[in-house]
Design an enzyme around this catalytic site. Sequence first.
Site, mmCIF file in Angstrom:
data_model
loop_
_atom_site.group_PDB
_atom_site.id
_atom_site.type_symbol
_atom_site.label_atom_id
_atom_site.label_comp_id
_atom_site.label_asym_id
_atom_site.label_seq_id
_atom_site.Cartn_x
_atom_site.Cartn_y
_atom_site.Cartn_z
ATOM 1 N N GLU A 150 13.054 27.962 79.366
ATOM 2 C CA GLU A 150 14.193 28.447 78.572
ATOM 3 C C GLU A 150 13.932 29.784 77.882
ATOM 4 O OE1 GLU A 150 15.471 25.132 76.109
ATOM 5 O OE2 GLU A 150 15.572 23.809 77.842
ATOM 6 N N GLU A 257 15.583 18.506 85.926
ATOM 7 C CA GLU A 257 15.991 17.635 84.808
ATOM 8 C C GLU A 257 17.401 17.088 85.049
ATOM 9 O OE1 GLU A 257 15.452 19.490 80.959
ATOM 10 O OE2 GLU A 257 13.620 20.491 81.578
HETATM 11 O O1 G3I Z 1 7.235 10.457 69.294
HETATM 12 C C1 G3I Z 1 8.137 10.273 68.183
HETATM 13 C C2 G3I Z 1 8.174 8.824 67.787
HETATM 14 O O2 G3I Z 1 6.896 8.445 67.336
HETATM 15 C C3 G3I Z 1 9.243 8.632 66.718
HETATM 16 O O3 G3I Z 1 9.374 7.264 66.425
HETATM 17 C C4 G3I Z 1 10.597 9.173 67.197
HETATM 18 C C5 G3I Z 1 11.664 9.066 66.139
HETATM 19 O O4 G3I Z 1 12.706 9.996 66.389
HETATM 20 O O5 G3I Z 1 10.437 10.508 67.547
HETATM 21 C C6 G3I Z 1 9.527 10.685 68.625
HETATM 22 O O6 G3I Z 1 9.457 12.008 69.036
HETATM 23 C C7 G3I Z 1 10.603 12.482 69.709
HETATM 24 C C8 G3I Z 1 10.238 12.797 71.161
HETATM 25 O O7 G3I Z 1 11.352 13.392 71.792
HETATM 26 C C9 G3I Z 1 9.803 11.577 71.949
HETATM 27 O O8 G3I Z 1 10.873 10.858 72.359
HETATM 28 C C10 G3I Z 1 11.055 13.742 68.990
HETATM 29 O O9 G3I Z 1 11.529 13.398 67.706
HETATM 30 C C11 G3I Z 1 12.162 14.409 69.769
HETATM 31 O O10 G3I Z 1 12.450 15.669 69.197
HETATM 32 C C12 G3I Z 1 11.738 14.615 71.203
HETATM 33 O O11 G3I Z 1 12.847 15.145 71.879
HETATM 34 C C13 G3I Z 1 12.622 15.602 73.196
HETATM 35 C C14 G3I Z 1 13.031 17.073 73.253
HETATM 36 O O12 G3I Z 1 12.984 17.552 74.583
HETATM 37 C C15 G3I Z 1 12.119 17.948 72.404
HETATM 38 O O13 G3I Z 1 10.801 17.895 72.870
HETATM 39 C C16 G3I Z 1 13.505 14.772 74.140
HETATM 40 O O14 G3I Z 1 13.011 13.432 74.183
HETATM 41 C C17 G3I Z 1 13.463 15.382 75.519
HETATM 42 O O15 G3I Z 1 14.376 14.689 76.357
HETATM 43 C C18 G3I Z 1 13.870 16.854 75.455
HETATM 44 O O16 G3I Z 1 13.746 17.384 76.749
HETATM 45 C C19 G3I Z 1 14.253 18.712 76.940
HETATM 46 C C20 G3I Z 1 13.337 19.394 77.947
HETATM 47 O O17 G3I Z 1 12.010 19.379 77.491
HETATM 48 C C21 G3I Z 1 13.799 20.825 78.213
HETATM 49 N N1 G3I Z 1 15.185 20.844 78.650
HETATM 50 C C22 G3I Z 1 16.125 20.149 77.769
HETATM 51 C C23 G3I Z 1 15.679 18.713 77.531
HETATM 52 C C24 G3I Z 1 16.662 17.962 76.668
HETATM 53 O O18 G3I Z 1 16.686 18.504 75.366
#
Ligand code: G3I
Length: 355
Positions: A150, A257
């Site tokens: 991105e 994705e």
């Molecule tokens: O690991 C913690 C967990 O311990 C806690 O209980 C929970 C509570 O909210 O949070 C968990 O972490 C989260 C993590 O995903 C694991 O699921 C983070 O808060 C959350 O911000 C994180 O979001 C991810 C996001 O990228 C940011 O990294 C999404 O799952 C993931 O689907 C998303 O993926 C992105 C791609 O990398 C790039 N393209 C877009 C796509 C969707 O946004």
Amino acid sequence: MRKVFFTLFLAVDFFCSAQQIQVPSLKEAAGFSIGSSIRFVPFMQDDVLRQLQAHHFDSYTAGSDMKMYQIAPREDVLQWARVDSIVAYTQKHNQRLFGHTLIWHSATPRWVEKKAKKNPKWLDGFMKHYIQTYVGRYKGIVDGWDVVNEGFNTKGAGYRTASIWYEAMGEEYIEKAFRYAHEADPDAVLFYNDFNIERDTLKFNSMMKMVTDFQRRGVPISGIGFQMHIRMDIPNEVIAYTLQRAADTGLQIHLSEVDIIFNTHDDSKGGGVQLYDRLTESMRLKQAQKYADLVHMYQDIVPKSQQYGITFWGFNDRDTWINRFFKLRDWPCIYDEQLNPKPAFYGFLNALDAP
Ligand code: G3I
């Protein structure tokens, strides 16, 4: 033959629980790798998810576990335990491990941003150390990497300037990331990955300008990742046009994705617009057709030697990121909220033309 399966398995579906359903395997039906993003901890605690993952996929992408905020949470700390467990899992199941992602503005830990703001010159050295330690550690194990994710604006033309990497290093940070990764593992497949490039031609053109410039100057890029978070109403003609132009570069093409939503959003957190409250049978069938169209476009447009594969961003409507992120109720995946295959699954499966 597949049509017979379709009828048969719809009937089986009616009587069986998710665990008992045995549908044809996507990875066996495809002539390229098929994957899904996975959240390792809940995944390891969910027998049904693990059965389905092993049955359908031969490629593994970590949804979050391999991002910088996980690997480098504090200064002078690099934590590998989770990635090592993922490696053990993928090796045991003979799956390709794809590295998502080395440099992403949105996964940069706060301490890195703070430090780079104070001392922009520091960031290049940190980037080199981070990438080379990481890629070097998993050399020959991680097959390919989203080196930069991105790097272009959400909408329209131009680099994403609101990123600490751009602010401290200028647009050259992208090229440097590819060079550092290539030095650490010359055989790794190195991708530039972005969203909306299949539909926003201004954004797509900006990316293509960079990619073709890299190719001309010998910057070691080997692939383009189309995230392909699409909507039902994104015209196939537009997707086909951008896929064709990307394939013309000769690079690997990864649909990295994939999911297909009905509702819409403005690309920001919480920015969903709930147009549809429930999933009707006719919507399910239209979605099956859209998944089939996507597979056909990929197979027809991207030469076999350039098909790095198709990865879903989660494969079931229960766990999809879409609902949490956009505050929506949507049904973007090939499996439903009860972990049963949807018409979308059969649309995808029946469109696969190999082996
Ligand atoms: O690991 C913690 C967990 O311990 C806690 O209980 C929970 C509570 O909210 O949070 C968990 O972490 C989260 C993590 O995903 C694991 O699921 C983070 O808060 C959350 O911000 C994180 O979001 C991810 C996001 O990228 C940011 O990294 C999404 O799952 C993931 O689907 C998303 O993926 C992105 C791609 O990398 C790039 N393209 C877009 C796509 C969707 O946004």
